[in-house]
Design an enzyme around this catalytic site. Structure first.
Site, PDB file in Angstrom:
ATOM      1  N   ASP A   7       0.864  -1.180   0.000  1.00  0.00           N
ATOM      2  CA  ASP A   7       0.000   0.000   0.000  1.00  0.00           C
ATOM      3  C   ASP A   7       0.895   1.222   0.000  1.00  0.00           C
ATOM      4  OD1 ASP A   7      -2.387   1.562   0.251  1.00  0.00           O
ATOM      5  OD2 ASP A   7      -1.863   1.918   2.340  1.00  0.00           O
ATOM      6  N   SER A   8       0.291   2.384  -0.277  1.00  0.00           N
ATOM      7  CA  SER A   8       1.069   3.620  -0.224  1.00  0.00           C
ATOM      8  C   SER A   8       1.494   3.945   1.213  1.00  0.00           C
ATOM      9  CB  SER A   8       0.234   4.770  -0.789  1.00  0.00           C
ATOM     10  OG  SER A   8      -1.005   4.838  -0.111  1.00  0.00           O
ATOM     11  N   CYS A  70      -3.626  -0.953  -2.164  1.00  0.00           N
ATOM     12  CA  CYS A  70      -3.888   0.462  -2.419  1.00  0.00           C
ATOM     13  C   CYS A  70      -4.863   0.606  -3.593  1.00  0.00           C
ATOM     14  CB  CYS A  70      -2.563   1.145  -2.744  1.00  0.00           C
ATOM     15  SG  CYS A  70      -2.722   2.886  -3.138  1.00  0.00           S
ATOM     16  N   GLU A 152      -6.148   8.721   9.769  1.00  0.00           N
ATOM     17  CA  GLU A 152      -4.825   8.553  10.397  1.00  0.00           C
ATOM     18  C   GLU A 152      -4.770   9.209  11.773  1.00  0.00           C
ATOM     19  OE1 GLU A 152      -1.315   8.815   8.124  1.00  0.00           O
ATOM     20  OE2 GLU A 152      -2.147   7.517   6.574  1.00  0.00           O
ATOM     21  N   CYS A 184     -11.159   3.353  -0.860  1.00  0.00           N
ATOM     22  CA  CYS A 184      -9.854   3.834  -0.407  1.00  0.00           C
ATOM     23  C   CYS A 184      -9.537   3.074   0.872  1.00  0.00           C
ATOM     24  CB  CYS A 184      -9.898   5.338  -0.142  1.00  0.00           C
ATOM     25  SG  CYS A 184      -8.424   5.979   0.663  1.00  0.00           S
ATOM     26  N   HIS A 186      -8.280   3.797   3.609  1.00  0.00           N
ATOM     27  CA  HIS A 186      -8.522   4.425   4.908  1.00  0.00           C
ATOM     28  C   HIS A 186     -10.000   4.498   5.297  1.00  0.00           C
ATOM     29  CE1 HIS A 186      -4.438   5.684   4.196  1.00  0.00           C
ATOM     30  NE2 HIS A 186      -4.372   6.267   5.388  1.00  0.00           N
TER      31      HIS A 186
HETATM   32  N1  DGL Z   1      -3.890   3.894  -0.109  1.00  0.00           N
HETATM   33  C1  DGL Z   1      -4.557   4.940  -0.856  1.00  0.00           C
HETATM   34  C2  DGL Z   1      -5.775   4.346  -1.582  1.00  0.00           C
HETATM   35  O1  DGL Z   1      -6.347   3.341  -1.186  1.00  0.00           O
HETATM   36  C3  DGL Z   1      -4.991   6.091   0.034  1.00  0.00           C
HETATM   37  C4  DGL Z   1      -3.850   6.948   0.519  1.00  0.00           C
HETATM   38  C5  DGL Z   1      -3.069   7.598  -0.638  1.00  0.00           C
HETATM   39  O2  DGL Z   1      -3.575   8.566  -1.247  1.00  0.00           O
HETATM   40  O3  DGL Z   1      -1.981   7.138  -0.907  1.00  0.00           O
HETATM   41  O4  DGL Z   1      -6.177   4.870  -2.589  1.00  0.00           O
END
Ligand code: DGL
Length: 280
Positions: A7-8, A70, A152, A184, A186
């Site tokens: 993931d990012s 992600c 977060e 997403c 989060h």
């Molecule tokens: N992990 C990213 C997503 O699911 C969210 C956070 C980001 O913008 O990197 O799209």
């Protein structure tokens, strides 16, 4: 061999949780690209480059399957990742979209809403995938970028979060969908705020959960599931799973504890060298 997840940053831990709960007999290697987060506001070329570097990092550690947790990387870079690494790849977009279609298929006028990052919305990946599975389904998409820092910060019940949610989700409430995809990593953290804002009649779809179901199916079809039972009790973040981050390991550990109730037993900060850098 373990299953790789990237993931990012920390958000993919919600996908790790879904995978771990569904597949307690598997081990996982998680990479959070905390040095380069967020991906959701970056260009296609940049997200593709980061995603390929992450996939190659995990592939080099010996994984049997890759889960792109992600949503932004799944929406923008899945074909490039698949072309680059010779292992099966599961993203979150397809499973989330198919779940939405399954849930709404008996409606006379199926309506699905999708909330995601700016890049995921701009890619139209969810809308395309939903329409591919069902032409008659109407889709509305909205980007909710502030949900990422709110999750977060663990602002899951603050009045500010409710008022931001009301503003972001106004058009979705008007659209009155039967299902809403949390597109997403989060957003499952803010599930209660989102559910209260759109109303109890709307079914929320956690694309991480849908991705875990699809991963389980793929492991069975490809005969890749671990044939040996892992004995003893499995816990989230136990020492059978290995976590890597590209920056700020301490912060990652703190957020993991908030999201999952435990800090990773094995956590390492690493540098991801770009393919170009290695070649030069
Ligand atoms: N992990 C990213 C997503 O699911 C969210 C956070 C980001 O913008 O990197 O799209």
């Amino acid at each position: 061999m373990p299953i790789g997840i990237f993931d990012s940053g920390v958000g993919g831990l919600t996908v790790y949780r879904a995978l771990h709960n569904r597949l307690p007999n598997e081990r996982f290697i998680y990479l959070g690209d905390t040095a380069r987060v967020p991906y959701g506001t970056k260009s296609l070329a940049t997200v593709e480059r980061y995603a390929i570097e992450n996939a190659e990092f995990l592939a080099a550690r010996g994984i049997k399957l890759l889960v792109v947790a992600c949503n932004t990387a799944s929406a923008l870079a899945l074909p490039k990742i698949r072309a680059r690494i010779g292992i099966d790849v599961v993203g979150v977009i397809g499973p989330g979209a198919r779940k939405a279609v399954e849930i709404t298929k008996f409606e006379a006028n199926p309506r699905v809403a999708v909330i995601a990052t700016e890049a995921t919305v701009a890619s139209s990946a969810y809308a395309d995938s939903i329409r591919q599975a069902s032409e008659k389904t109407e889709v509305v998409q909205t980007a909710c970028p502030l949900f990422v820092p709110l999750a977060e910060e663990n602002w899951t019940h603050e009045p500010e979060t409710f008022s931001i949610a009301e503003k972001y989700l106004r058009n979705i409430v008007e659209f009155a969908p039967q299902a809403l995809v949390l597109g997403c990593t989060h957003y499952p953290i803010l599930r209660e705020v989102i559910q209260q804002t759109v109303g109890e009649r709307v079914t929320l779809i956690d694309s991480g959960e849908a991705c875990a179901e699809e991963t389980e199916r793929l492991l069975a079809v490809k005969n890749l599931a671990n044939p040996q039972k892992i004995t003893g009790e499995r816990r989230l973040c136990d020492d059978l799973d290995h976590f890597y981050v590209t920056d700020a390991a301490e912060r990652f550990a703190r957020v993991a504890e908030r999201f999952l109730g435990a800090k990773p037993a094995k956590l390492e900060a690493v540098e991801i060298f770009g393919v170009d850098k290695l070649e030069n």
